[in-house]
Structures are given as C-alpha cells and as structure tokens.
Design an enzyme around this catalytic site. Sequence first.
Site, PDB file in Angstrom:
ATOM      1  N   TYR A 147       0.921  -1.171  -0.187  1.00 57.58           N
ATOM      2  CA  TYR A 147       0.034   0.016  -0.123  1.00 57.58           C
ATOM      3  C   TYR A 147       1.061   1.260  -0.243  1.00 57.58           C
ATOM      4  CZ  TYR A 147      -4.307  -2.422   0.678  1.00 57.58           C
ATOM      5  OH  TYR A 147      -5.518  -3.376   0.526  1.00 57.58           O
ATOM      6  N   LYS A 217       2.333 -13.759   6.282  1.00 57.61           N
ATOM      7  CA  LYS A 217       2.540 -14.722   5.144  1.00 57.61           C
ATOM      8  C   LYS A 217       4.011 -14.898   5.230  1.00 57.61           C
ATOM      9  CE  LYS A 217       1.073 -17.126   1.597  1.00 57.61           C
ATOM     10  NZ  LYS A 217       0.352 -18.629   1.895  1.00 57.61           N
ATOM     11  N   ASP A 266      -3.317 -17.555   5.229  1.00 52.29           N
ATOM     12  CA  ASP A 266      -4.446 -18.232   4.532  1.00 52.29           C
ATOM     13  C   ASP A 266      -4.886 -19.299   5.524  1.00 52.29           C
ATOM     14  OD1 ASP A 266      -1.583 -18.992   4.193  1.00 52.29           O
ATOM     15  OD2 ASP A 266      -2.225 -20.971   3.137  1.00 52.29           O
ATOM     16  N   ASP A 290      -6.443  -5.701   5.261  1.00 47.03           N
ATOM     17  CA  ASP A 290      -7.658  -5.679   4.369  1.00 47.03           C
ATOM     18  C   ASP A 290      -8.423  -6.690   3.959  1.00 47.03           C
ATOM     19  OD1 ASP A 290      -9.291  -4.151   2.669  1.00 47.03           O
ATOM     20  OD2 ASP A 290      -7.733  -3.748   0.935  1.00 47.03           O
TER      21      ASP A 290
END
Length: 407
Positions: A147, A217, A266, A290
């Site tokens: 971002y 992640k 995930d 987000d």
Amino acid sequence: MRIRSENGKLIVPSDPEIVYIEGDGVGHEITDKMRAVLDSAVMRSYGRSRHIEWVEALAGGKAVEKTGSSLPEETLSLIKESLVAIKGPLMTPVGKGAMSLNVALRQSLDLYACVRPVKYFDGVPSPVRHPELVDMVVFRENTEDIYAGIEWPSGSDEARRVIAFLTEGMNVSRIRFPETSAIGIKPVSPDGSKRLIRSAIDYALCNRRKSVTLVHKGNIMKFTEGGFRAWGYEMARDEYGAEERDGRIVIPAGWGGVEIKDCICDAFLQNILIKPEAYDVIATLNLNGDYISDALAAEVGGIGIAPGGNINYMTGHAVFEATHGTAPDIAGKDIVNPLSMILSGALMLEYIGWDEAAALISGSVSKAIATGRVTRDFAVLMRKEGREAEELSTSAFAQSLISIIES
Ligand code: NAD
C-alpha cells in the site's frame, strides 16, 4: 477545549472539541445521526458534567463546493490541533494520479494503526452458524506493505529500469516475464511493524484480552512478512518480558497473561470460519488486514455494522470512520444503515476514555436490533432467515436507538 497528548497519554477535558467531517453520499444521512446518538449517550451517562464540542471540518464534495479543494489545508490543521476526529465516507476521485482523501488523511497524520473491532450483536443476520463466537479487534498496519504505492506499469520505462537493475545488478533470475512485467515494491520495516504490534499488545493488556495473534505470510515472504512475525516475538520478549510457559509464549500479567502467537494468513482465513473463538486481538500487515477485516465483518453482519478508527497512539491523532463507502446507489433515500458510523463514534468515545457512554451505545444497539425494527439491509436478510422484521428509515432507526438510550 482541545484534547491534548502528553507522553503518549490523552488529556481529555470535560468538553472536548471533536472534529467531524460529514462525508459524501450517505455521509449526509449518517453523520448527523451519529452525532445525535453520541450526544444523547453522553448526556445519559454524565448529565451536564460532560459534553462534546462538535467542530465541522470540510472534505470531499462539500469542501470542493465551498473552497475549491477536496481536502483544504484548514481541515488538516484542525485535526492536527484537535487530535480526534470522526468522518463519514468520502468519494475517491476517479482518474489518474487522484489520491484517495482517506489515504491522504492517514498519510499526513501518520495514522499507522487501523483498528477494527469485530463482534456480534445478537439478532444481526449472519451467513455463519455461530457468529457469536467472533469477538476480535484487528490492528492493521496502515503505512507500509504494497500500500506504500511504489509500483510501475507494465512496459513503462521505470519498470524496465527496475527489472534491469534486479537482473543485471542483483543477479535476480526469477522474473518469469521480464519484458512485460509490471513491478510493485513492498517495504516492511521493524519500526513500522513494532509500533503497530506494540499498540495491539498494549490494547490487549489494557482490555484484559487473552491473546495477540500475529497474522503473516512469512512462509513465502520471509524477510517482509516473516520479519513482521520475528520482530513481534522479539519485541514481546524484550519490551514486555514475554516468556515460554507450557509451550506457549506469554506476557505475564495478573489475570493469567496475554499469549502471543502467530498464524499464516491463509490458514487464519480458514480458522476464523472454523474456530473463531481461538482468536482475540489480531496484529497484521496492511494487505492481509484489508482481507481479514472484510471477511470478519461479513461474519458478523457486514459493512453496515463495521466500525473503525485510524490511530497514531504516539501523537494521539485519531480519525474514526464508517468503514463502508459513500453507497451512491442508496444515497438520499433515507434507507442506509447508520450503525457503522454510530459504532465508530462509540469506538471514539472509548478512545477518549468515556467508556460508560460507549458501553451504553453498544448495549442500546443490541436492544434496538432485538426489536426486529431495523433498516432495510438487515430487514431483508432477517426475513430471508424466516424471522420477523419491520423496515425503518435511517432517521426512524436512529430515533428508536436514542429512545432506548434515554429510557
Ligand atoms: P460502498 O461501501 O459505498 O458500497 C458497496 C455496497 O454496500 C453498495 O451496494 C451499498 O449500497 C452497500 N452499503 C454500503 N454501506 C451501507 C450501509 N451503511 N447500509 C446499507 N448498505 C450499505 O462501496 P463502493 O460502491 O465500492 O464505493 C463508493 C464510493 O465510496 C467510492 O468512491 C469509493 O472510493 C468510496 N469509499 C470510501 C470509503 C471511505 O471513505 N472510508 C471506503 C470505501 C469506499
């Protein structure tokens, strides 16, 4: 009087000046309702001994009309001086180079933590079987990650130059289509990660929460997302004295401590459907945050009831906001659900330490929903679930909420 910040602590007078931005689209219908509900809750909780001094600042369409600029310098100065503000949704100007006003506000005040509490209000229509098991507060990093906006389009001279630098200067051989790739860069720093994770841990400690989960992640992006995880554990140990207890990392505290754990993003998105009760306070990077905030909001009733705040805990600056957009398809019809904005107001009251008024709003929202007299978005879903529901206009729903607060 103005709220001040001293050594990271807010000094709140009994008549704090709070800046509000009405917003575009449905902002015209929900911001005044939010103010009325907050005023009534403050009056009911503290009588005449406390009240909010509302000060309007212009942004979006109203600002363009009156000043020619969508985010006038006076608006930024007013928020800088008053510290705490609340805003309705603002339309993002369409077109190349047009920066979202929300992003501009976050960047200029360095509002690094996007805070979204997600909890279920009894009776709200939900797509999952046990939404009542969801009770989390998401701390999403607001200033870094992809971002940061460092990217270049496919075929551009800049993308080619970066690719040439990577392949020739850095021995990178894994760009699959070097001739045509667009390039994006993802900066993640220990400074940015630690200040966000520190806010999440402080929140967990102050609010007697059970755990802080670092969502990342890091199995794929070892130095950015993996760094976030590693810096989080390191800080918990160095700054909060976290220690291992029965295979868990725990910050010792009088009521049993706060556990620090982590989860790959995930797996986390699966787990919030399968076992949401395992999670409490969440600290995560910008992009993961987000996805996670929207997925969690959907579990407890969606966009009409999802509050949020963007906060810099070091300077005290905070801008609270309804998390949905301007909803142009329903604007002007008096049917929008005002709860996202009203609950953002309650979150703001909590932030300034007016917990009684915040709790009164929260309790009254539960009671209002339990009556089955709700705005159209909820009424439609409640009927689909075979429940009785009466559709109220935005104005009538806000009025019924105020009656409950005053009763
Ligand atoms: P949106 O959130 O405005 O609307 C998406 C859908 O949800 C629409 O069908 C809308 O009617 C519905 N909806 C939204 N809020 C609702 C509520 N409170 N009650 C009932 N239904 C509700 O998203 P969009 O259409 O993608 O965006 C419209 C504009 O808002 C764009 O200019 C976008 O950039 C801007 N936006 C602003 C913010 C913000 O200010 N924080 C956030 C998101 C989008």
